[in-house]
Design a protein around this motif. Structure first.
Motif, PDB file in Angstrom:
ATOM      1  N   SER A 199     121.846 -34.790 -29.534  1.00 31.23           N
ATOM      2  CA  SER A 199     120.451 -34.348 -29.482  1.00 31.23           C
ATOM      3  C   SER A 199     120.238 -33.261 -28.428  1.00 31.23           C
ATOM      4  O   SER A 199     119.417 -32.371 -28.626  1.00 31.23           O
ATOM      5  CB  SER A 199     119.532 -35.531 -29.219  1.00 31.23           C
ATOM      6  N   LEU A 200     120.974 -33.308 -27.327  1.00 31.60           N
ATOM      7  CA  LEU A 200     120.825 -32.262 -26.306  1.00 31.60           C
ATOM      8  C   LEU A 200     121.300 -30.911 -26.833  1.00 31.60           C
ATOM      9  O   LEU A 200     120.668 -29.876 -26.561  1.00 31.60           O
ATOM     10  CB  LEU A 200     121.581 -32.638 -25.041  1.00 31.60           C
ATOM     11  N   ALA A 201     122.383 -30.904 -27.572  1.00 34.06           N
ATOM     12  CA  ALA A 201     122.868 -29.661 -28.164  1.00 34.06           C
ATOM     13  C   ALA A 201     121.860 -29.113 -29.169  1.00 34.06           C
ATOM     14  O   ALA A 201     121.629 -27.906 -29.229  1.00 34.06           O
ATOM     15  CB  ALA A 201     124.218 -29.898 -28.845  1.00 34.06           C
ATOM     16  N   GLY A 229     117.712 -25.294 -30.501  1.00 34.75           N
ATOM     17  CA  GLY A 229     116.318 -25.051 -30.875  1.00 34.75           C
ATOM     18  C   GLY A 229     115.635 -24.082 -29.927  1.00 34.75           C
ATOM     19  O   GLY A 229     114.912 -23.179 -30.362  1.00 34.75           O
ATOM     20  N   GLY A 230     115.881 -24.236 -28.643  1.00 33.36           N
ATOM     21  CA  GLY A 230     115.310 -23.312 -27.661  1.00 33.36           C
ATOM     22  C   GLY A 230     115.805 -21.895 -27.849  1.00 33.36           C
ATOM     23  O   GLY A 230     115.041 -20.932 -27.743  1.00 33.36           O
ATOM     24  N   ASP A 275     108.893 -27.620 -32.831  1.00 39.08           N
ATOM     25  CA  ASP A 275     108.526 -28.776 -32.019  1.00 39.08           C
ATOM     26  C   ASP A 275     109.611 -29.850 -32.100  1.00 39.08           C
ATOM     27  O   ASP A 275     110.535 -29.789 -32.912  1.00 39.08           O
ATOM     28  CB  ASP A 275     107.163 -29.332 -32.413  1.00 39.08           C
ATOM     29  N   GLU A 276     109.502 -30.835 -31.235  1.00 37.15           N
ATOM     30  CA  GLU A 276     110.503 -31.890 -31.162  1.00 37.15           C
ATOM     31  C   GLU A 276     110.631 -32.639 -32.490  1.00 37.15           C
ATOM     32  O   GLU A 276     111.736 -33.009 -32.892  1.00 37.15           O
ATOM     33  CB  GLU A 276     110.156 -32.858 -30.036  1.00 37.15           C
ATOM     34  N   ASP A 277     109.509 -32.856 -33.176  1.00 40.14           N
ATOM     35  CA  ASP A 277     109.561 -33.528 -34.474  1.00 40.14           C
ATOM     36  C   ASP A 277     110.404 -32.730 -35.464  1.00 40.14           C
ATOM     37  O   ASP A 277     111.190 -33.298 -36.223  1.00 40.14           O
ATOM     38  CB  ASP A 277     108.162 -33.748 -35.044  1.00 40.14           C
ATOM     39  N   CYS A 278     110.238 -31.430 -35.464  1.00 45.07           N
ATOM     40  CA  CYS A 278     111.020 -30.578 -36.368  1.00 45.07           C
ATOM     41  C   CYS A 278     112.501 -30.743 -36.073  1.00 45.07           C
ATOM     42  O   CYS A 278     113.305 -30.929 -36.987  1.00 45.07           O
ATOM     43  CB  CYS A 278     110.605 -29.117 -36.212  1.00 45.07           C
ATOM     44  N   LEU A 279     112.870 -30.687 -34.811  1.00 46.67           N
ATOM     45  CA  LEU A 279     114.280 -30.802 -34.452  1.00 46.67           C
ATOM     46  C   LEU A 279     114.832 -32.194 -34.739  1.00 46.67           C
ATOM     47  O   LEU A 279     115.991 -32.347 -35.110  1.00 46.67           O
ATOM     48  CB  LEU A 279     114.488 -30.425 -32.987  1.00 46.67           C
ATOM     49  N   ASN A 280     114.009 -33.209 -34.594  1.00 53.68           N
ATOM     50  CA  ASN A 280     114.466 -34.579 -34.862  1.00 53.68           C
ATOM     51  C   ASN A 280     114.510 -34.892 -36.349  1.00 53.68           C
ATOM     52  O   ASN A 280     115.332 -35.685 -36.792  1.00 53.68           O
ATOM     53  CB  ASN A 280     113.568 -35.596 -34.152  1.00 53.68           C
TER      54      ASN A 280
END
Length: 96
Positions: A43-45, A50-51, A62-67
């Motif tokens: 998840s950190l990668a 994402g950044g 947003d975090e939801d998109c990445l998750n």
């Protein structure tokens, strides 16, 4: 404003820049149906990638998109949707 879509090669490059190529991950070929976990990215990668995508393409992920995007292909679709939204809004901020 860009006419450049976010491609699998762009994503591979960003993953390598963000976290390196994980041992045995095999970023070669069409891997869009593989999950980040299958490729060895935690998840950190994903957050770091994402950044980098946000900065390079001036889109918000947003975090939801990445998750919620578990495969590379899902993330490609999400990023390209946001690039399209930025174009439609006429913001002129989406860029390669």
């Amino acid at each position: 404003m860009t006419t450049h879509a976010f491609t699998l090669n762009d994503l591979k490059r960003i993953l390598r820049e963000a976290a390196g190529e994980q041992e045995g991950s095999g970023l070669a070929g069409d891997i869009r149906d593989l999950t980040f976990e299958q490729l060895g990215y935690d998840s950190l990668a994903r957050l770091e990638a994402g950044g980098r995508i946000e900065r390079a393409y001036a889109v918000a992920l947003d975090e939801d998109c990445l998750n919620d995007t578990t495969t590379l292909g899902q993330l490609l679709v999400a990023v390209n949707e946001r690039i399209t939204e930025a174009r439609a809004a006429g913001s002129g901020t989406a860029r390669p």
